[in-house]
Design a protein around this motif. Sequence first.
Motif, PDB file in Angstrom:
ATOM      1  N   ASP A 154      58.218  39.023  31.505  1.00 15.76           N
ATOM      2  CA  ASP A 154      59.004  40.032  30.801  1.00 15.76           C
ATOM      3  C   ASP A 154      58.806  41.407  31.429  1.00 15.76           C
ATOM      4  O   ASP A 154      59.263  42.424  30.904  1.00 15.76           O
ATOM      5  CB  ASP A 154      58.666  40.076  29.309  1.00 15.76           C
ATOM      6  N   GLU A 155      58.130  41.449  32.557  1.00 20.52           N
ATOM      7  CA  GLU A 155      58.001  42.654  33.367  1.00 20.52           C
ATOM      8  C   GLU A 155      57.852  42.194  34.805  1.00 20.52           C
ATOM      9  O   GLU A 155      57.621  41.014  35.065  1.00 20.52           O
ATOM     10  CB  GLU A 155      56.796  43.495  32.943  1.00 20.52           C
ATOM     11  N   GLY A 156      58.001  43.099  35.739  1.00 14.03           N
ATOM     12  CA  GLY A 156      57.951  42.693  37.133  1.00 14.03           C
ATOM     13  C   GLY A 156      57.125  43.630  37.982  1.00 14.03           C
ATOM     14  O   GLY A 156      57.668  44.525  38.634  1.00 14.03           O
ATOM     15  N   ARG A 157      55.822  43.462  37.982  1.00 12.23           N
ATOM     16  CA  ARG A 157      54.965  44.274  38.846  1.00 12.23           C
ATOM     17  C   ARG A 157      55.005  43.700  40.265  1.00 12.23           C
ATOM     18  O   ARG A 157      55.419  42.572  40.481  1.00 12.23           O
ATOM     19  CB  ARG A 157      53.536  44.294  38.312  1.00 12.23           C
ATOM     20  N   ASN A 158      54.549  44.505  41.221  1.00 10.78           N
ATOM     21  CA  ASN A 158      54.580  44.090  42.616  1.00 10.78           C
ATOM     22  C   ASN A 158      53.793  42.789  42.817  1.00 10.78           C
ATOM     23  O   ASN A 158      52.624  42.720  42.468  1.00 10.78           O
ATOM     24  CB  ASN A 158      53.988  45.200  43.499  1.00 10.78           C
ATOM     25  N   ARG A 159      54.466  41.762  43.357  1.00  8.09           N
ATOM     26  CA  ARG A 159      53.852  40.451  43.642  1.00  8.09           C
ATOM     27  C   ARG A 159      53.114  39.919  42.415  1.00  8.09           C
ATOM     28  O   ARG A 159      52.030  39.325  42.518  1.00  8.09           O
ATOM     29  CB  ARG A 159      52.923  40.563  44.857  1.00  8.09           C
ATOM     30  N   HIS A 160      53.718  40.084  41.277  1.00  6.32           N
ATOM     31  CA  HIS A 160      53.096  39.805  39.978  1.00  6.32           C
ATOM     32  C   HIS A 160      52.518  38.388  39.903  1.00  6.32           C
ATOM     33  O   HIS A 160      51.335  38.191  39.594  1.00  6.32           O
ATOM     34  CB  HIS A 160      54.171  40.008  38.896  1.00  6.32           C
ATOM     35  N   ILE A 161      53.349  37.390  40.166  1.00  2.84           N
ATOM     36  CA  ILE A 161      52.919  36.000  40.001  1.00  2.84           C
ATOM     37  C   ILE A 161      51.859  35.636  41.030  1.00  2.84           C
ATOM     38  O   ILE A 161      50.840  34.998  40.708  1.00  2.84           O
ATOM     39  CB  ILE A 161      54.123  35.053  40.083  1.00  2.84           C
ATOM     40  N   ARG A 162      52.075  36.022  42.273  1.00  6.00           N
ATOM     41  CA  ARG A 162      51.103  35.687  43.322  1.00  6.00           C
ATOM     42  C   ARG A 162      49.736  36.302  43.014  1.00  6.00           C
ATOM     43  O   ARG A 162      48.695  35.648  43.153  1.00  6.00           O
ATOM     44  CB  ARG A 162      51.610  36.179  44.683  1.00  6.00           C
ATOM     45  N   ARG A 163      49.747  37.551  42.595  1.00  4.83           N
ATOM     46  CA  ARG A 163      48.477  38.220  42.295  1.00  4.83           C
ATOM     47  C   ARG A 163      47.797  37.602  41.083  1.00  4.83           C
ATOM     48  O   ARG A 163      46.568  37.426  41.069  1.00  4.83           O
ATOM     49  CB  ARG A 163      48.721  39.704  42.088  1.00  4.83           C
ATOM     50  N   LEU A 164      48.576  37.271  40.065  1.00  2.00           N
ATOM     51  CA  LEU A 164      48.006  36.660  38.868  1.00  2.00           C
ATOM     52  C   LEU A 164      47.340  35.329  39.209  1.00  2.00           C
ATOM     53  O   LEU A 164      46.211  35.047  38.776  1.00  2.00           O
ATOM     54  CB  LEU A 164      49.099  36.467  37.821  1.00  2.00           C
ATOM     55  N   LEU A 165      48.004  34.507  39.986  1.00  3.26           N
ATOM     56  CA  LEU A 165      47.424  33.213  40.368  1.00  3.26           C
ATOM     57  C   LEU A 165      46.213  33.395  41.284  1.00  3.26           C
ATOM     58  O   LEU A 165      45.231  32.649  41.190  1.00  3.26           O
ATOM     59  CB  LEU A 165      48.491  32.350  41.037  1.00  3.26           C
ATOM     60  N   GLN A 166      46.255  34.395  42.150  1.00  2.00           N
ATOM     61  CA  GLN A 166      45.130  34.617  43.050  1.00  2.00           C
ATOM     62  C   GLN A 166      43.859  34.996  42.303  1.00  2.00           C
ATOM     63  O   GLN A 166      42.755  34.739  42.784  1.00  2.00           O
ATOM     64  CB  GLN A 166      45.486  35.692  44.079  1.00  2.00           C
ATOM     65  N   THR A 167      43.993  35.598  41.116  1.00  2.00           N
ATOM     66  CA  THR A 167      42.792  35.904  40.328  1.00  2.00           C
ATOM     67  C   THR A 167      42.043  34.633  39.934  1.00  2.00           C
ATOM     68  O   THR A 167      40.858  34.683  39.621  1.00  2.00           O
ATOM     69  CB  THR A 167      43.129  36.698  39.040  1.00  2.00           C
ATOM     70  N   GLN A 168      42.748  33.500  39.973  1.00  2.00           N
ATOM     71  CA  GLN A 168      42.136  32.207  39.648  1.00  2.00           C
ATOM     72  C   GLN A 168      41.888  31.372  40.905  1.00  2.00           C
ATOM     73  O   GLN A 168      41.613  30.177  40.821  1.00  2.00           O
ATOM     74  CB  GLN A 168      43.034  31.431  38.682  1.00  2.00           C
TER      75      GLN A 168
END
Length: 238
Positions: free
Chosen positions: A184-198
Amino acid sequence: MAGHGLARVLSKRGHCSRSEGERLVRAGRVRVDGRIVRDPEHRTGEDARIEVDDAGIAQEAFRYLALNKPRGLVTTRHDPEGRPTVYSCLDGLDLPHVAPVGRLDRASEGLLLFTNDTGWASAVLEGDGAPLKRYHVQIDRAADERLLAVLTRGAEDRGERLAAREARLLRTGTRNAWLEIVLDEGRNRHIRRLLQTQGVEVLRLVRVAIGSLALGDLAKGSVRDLTVDEVRMLGRGN
């Protein structure tokens, strides 16, 4: 004084990008109501008579386009590194100056919108009730409920809190899996960065829908005009 900066008005009329408008104005190539103006921020009414190189600039009809972006293209008009851009998919089309509505990074694919209607673009990107963006994401490992819970709960990355609105498993194997992730928002490389935290890497990332507008069977690299109903629905956040 009502109106907008002259460079912005040039962009809103579909003549050029805002940065290109700034260059034209500073070069003394733009007249407003018969007078040369060199200040890109000069307040200019929507009904002002504007000329560039002595040719009148009228308001172009609004256009709303959907592109199935291929992987490997950057979402910009001109890339300083000379990489191919999404505008290569628009070559040969009779279009006013249109700009992407948001971005997909170079390695990402799928639904990307273009328009010369800046007000509509703002509503799609960040207005109250802006439409959700839906992605299909292939990752480099099997997935489980713990990972999905972390994605929706969120995680910190470089001082930003990143989270998915929704996350569900589409299918999984022993070495990779496909997830559906909704933002529901779009930060820079949002999905890639979120997954990389894991510790999870993205193999493919495809945006499959914006609100009620689905990518559907639009061929990769192909463009189509949105219907009147699609434009209206997205502008309302659907």
